[in-house]
Design a protein around this motif. Structure first.
Motif, short mmCIF file in Angstrom:
data_model
loop_
_atom_site.label_atom_id
_atom_site.label_comp_id
_atom_site.label_asym_id
_atom_site.label_seq_id
_atom_site.Cartn_x
_atom_site.Cartn_y
_atom_site.Cartn_z
N ARG A 141 14.50 -61.94 12.32
CA ARG A 141 13.19 -61.20 12.76
C ARG A 141 13.33 -59.84 12.88
N GLN A 142 12.27 -59.24 12.75
CA GLN A 142 12.04 -57.75 12.76
C GLN A 142 12.64 -57.30 14.33
N ALA A 143 13.06 -56.32 14.31
CA ALA A 143 13.58 -55.63 15.61
C ALA A 143 12.54 -55.48 16.36
N PRO A 144 12.49 -55.16 17.69
CA PRO A 144 11.53 -54.55 18.52
C PRO A 144 10.59 -53.63 17.94
N GLU A 145 9.29 -53.58 18.08
CA GLU A 145 8.32 -52.80 17.65
C GLU A 145 8.84 -51.19 17.90
N VAL A 146 9.32 -51.31 19.22
CA VAL A 146 9.63 -49.72 19.68
C VAL A 146 10.50 -49.22 18.92
N LEU A 147 11.68 -50.15 18.51
CA LEU A 147 12.85 -49.43 17.71
C LEU A 147 12.21 -49.09 16.34
N GLN A 148 11.33 -49.81 15.69
CA GLN A 148 10.74 -49.43 14.47
C GLN A 148 10.11 -48.33 14.65
N ARG A 149 9.23 -48.01 15.73
CA ARG A 149 8.47 -46.88 15.93
C ARG A 149 9.35 -45.53 15.75
N GLU A 150 10.34 -45.71 16.38
CA GLU A 150 11.43 -44.73 16.72
C GLU A 150 11.75 -44.17 15.35
N ILE A 151 12.42 -45.30 14.55
CA ILE A 151 12.83 -44.74 13.15
C ILE A 151 11.84 -44.24 12.30
N ARG A 152 10.62 -44.60 12.31
CA ARG A 152 9.46 -44.06 11.57
C ARG A 152 9.19 -42.67 12.10
N GLY A 153 9.32 -42.45 13.35
CA GLY A 153 9.03 -41.22 13.84
C GLY A 153 10.00 -40.28 13.46
N ILE A 154 11.05 -40.62 13.82
CA ILE A 154 12.35 -39.64 13.12
C ILE A 154 12.12 -39.25 11.64
N LEU A 155 12.17 -40.12 10.79
CA LEU A 155 12.16 -40.02 9.35
C LEU A 155 10.80 -39.32 8.89
N GLU A 156 9.74 -39.60 9.58
CA GLU A 156 8.35 -39.02 9.13
C GLU A 156 8.06 -37.38 9.93
N ALA A 157 9.19 -37.09 10.54
CA ALA A 157 8.97 -35.94 11.34
C ALA A 157 8.61 -34.77 10.38
N ASP A 158 9.00 -34.81 9.31
CA ASP A 158 8.71 -33.81 8.18
C ASP A 158 7.36 -34.60 7.36
N ASP A 159 6.32 -33.67 7.35
CA ASP A 159 4.97 -34.08 6.76
C ASP A 159 5.29 -34.80 5.39
N ASP A 160 6.15 -34.08 4.69
CA ASP A 160 6.28 -34.62 3.37
C ASP A 160 6.96 -35.74 3.11
N THR A 161 7.44 -36.75 4.21
CA THR A 161 8.33 -37.85 4.14
C THR A 161 7.28 -39.04 4.44
N ARG A 162 7.22 -40.05 3.95
CA ARG A 162 6.52 -41.26 4.67
C ARG A 162 7.55 -42.51 4.47
N VAL A 163 7.76 -43.23 5.45
CA VAL A 163 8.62 -44.56 5.21
C VAL A 163 7.57 -45.65 4.65
N THR A 164 8.03 -46.12 3.45
CA THR A 164 7.10 -47.13 2.83
C THR A 164 7.53 -48.42 3.08
N ASP A 165 8.78 -48.65 3.47
CA ASP A 165 9.28 -50.09 3.69
C ASP A 165 10.43 -50.05 4.61
N LEU A 166 10.19 -50.94 5.73
CA LEU A 166 11.35 -50.68 6.78
C LEU A 166 11.68 -52.04 7.30
#
Length: 323
Positions: free
Chosen positions: A243-268
């Motif tokens: 099962r997917q990890a807690p939503e708060v962990l997923q949001r943190e990963i997305r936030g870190i990798l998408e800090a640069d406006d040029d990058t988007r997470v398409t699959d996690l």
């Protein structure tokens, strides 16, 4: 390419599963205590005619078997931590041990309920003083076992999506969900509960003549144990089914990798591979993306991601512009 250069890119998949966990030693101690008390309660339950006491003894005996499964899971995971047949180490043996314990809890609850209904319909004479003495002794033993297994305040059921978002240093961002230890903890808690209910029932029967309280308390105990089993089945099955990890962990990963406006997470995909540790597969897209290793380096150790794969894509319109 030389072999010593390749070795630089290899990494260990044990993720500390080869280390002896505190829960292993505690569980072995509690197994010995439980086995002794089980024998005393079963003999006393038969001699003194108390269903609540007999149920407590049966409960404790079955839990000795369940705790043995817990101990086996610890030992097996530790000894096979470096076995290459396990893709992500043996961390999930912990959850499997907890799941098995939860199934046994459910079966014990059914047996308790059945035996109590039978005794409710066919009451027997109870030797109160001796039965009460043994029930109190059982409660003391169970209390000691609860203290041994719960001394580090190990889980407290914080297995929800609101797992505390603040960091606690490397590997400490999320609670170390030792489901195997939690299973053992719930088993001895169930024993303590049935001991308390047995004492209440025996006192009520002795001083007020409420003989029916003895089997009724057995039914009440069965219902509460069934609820604990249900909760543990939910948390452990989620780990076993990735099962997917807690939503708060997923949001943190997305936030870190998408800090640069040029990058988007398409699959996690983030899932648990052991107590408090996660694996992740991540796909990112950008016009001028970083390398996979650079994205991995952005993720802090405090998130407890011990195995991360990053797939990098260049935005299609950028690829066309380059031709």
């Amino acid at each position: 390419m030389h072999e010593h250069n390749i070795q630089h890119w290899h990494h260990d998949h044990t993720f500390s599963q080869d280390q002896r966990k505190p829960g292993e030693s505690r569980t072995l101690i509690v197994i010995a205590i439980t086995a002794v008390m089980m024998t005393v309660e079963l003999i006393a339950g038969v001699m003194y005619g108390s269903m609540a006491l007999l149920a407590d003894g049966l409960h404790m005996g079955s839990h000795a078997a369940a705790l043995s499964i817990t101990a086996f899971a610890y030992i097996y995971a530790r000894r096979n931590a470096r076995n290459s047949q396990y893709s992500f180490g043996t961390g999930k043996v912990n959850a499997l041990g907890g799941f098995t314990g939860a199934v046994l809890l459910a079966l014990f609850a059914l047996i308790m309920a059945f035996e109590s209904v039978v005794r409710l319909l066919n009451p027997v004479e109870i030797v109160f003083n001796q039965a009460i003495f043994v029930a109190v002794l059982g409660l003391i033993v169970n209390g000691v076992s609860v203290f041994i297994l719960g001394v580090d305040d190990h889980d407290h059921d914080h297995d929800h999506d609101h797992d505390h978002g603040h960091g606690h240093g490397p590997g400490g961002h999320h609670h170390q969900h030792d489901h195997n230890l939690k299973s053992a903890y719930l088993h001895v808690m169930a024993d303590a509960l049935t001991s308390v209910l047995a004492i209440i029932a025996l006192l009520a029967a002795k001083y007020f003549g409420y003989i029916w309280m003895d089997p009724v308390m057995g039914i009440v105990g069965a219902v509460l144990v069934a609820r604990w089993s249900y909760g543990l089945l939910g948390s452990t099955s989620g780990v076993l089914l990735d099962r997917q990890a807690p939503e708060v962990l997923q949001r943190e990963i997305r936030g870190i990798l998408e800090a640069d406006d040029d990058t988007r997470v398409t699959d996690l995909h983030v899932w648990s591979i052991g107590p408090g540790i996660y694996s992740a597969q991540i796909a990112v897209v950008g016009h001028n993306p970083l390398s996979a290793s650079e994205y991995k380096a952005l993720i802090p150790e405090s998130l407890s991601l011990v195995h991360v794969s990053v797939e990098v894509h260049v935005c299609p319109d950028q690829e066309q512009a380059g031709h």
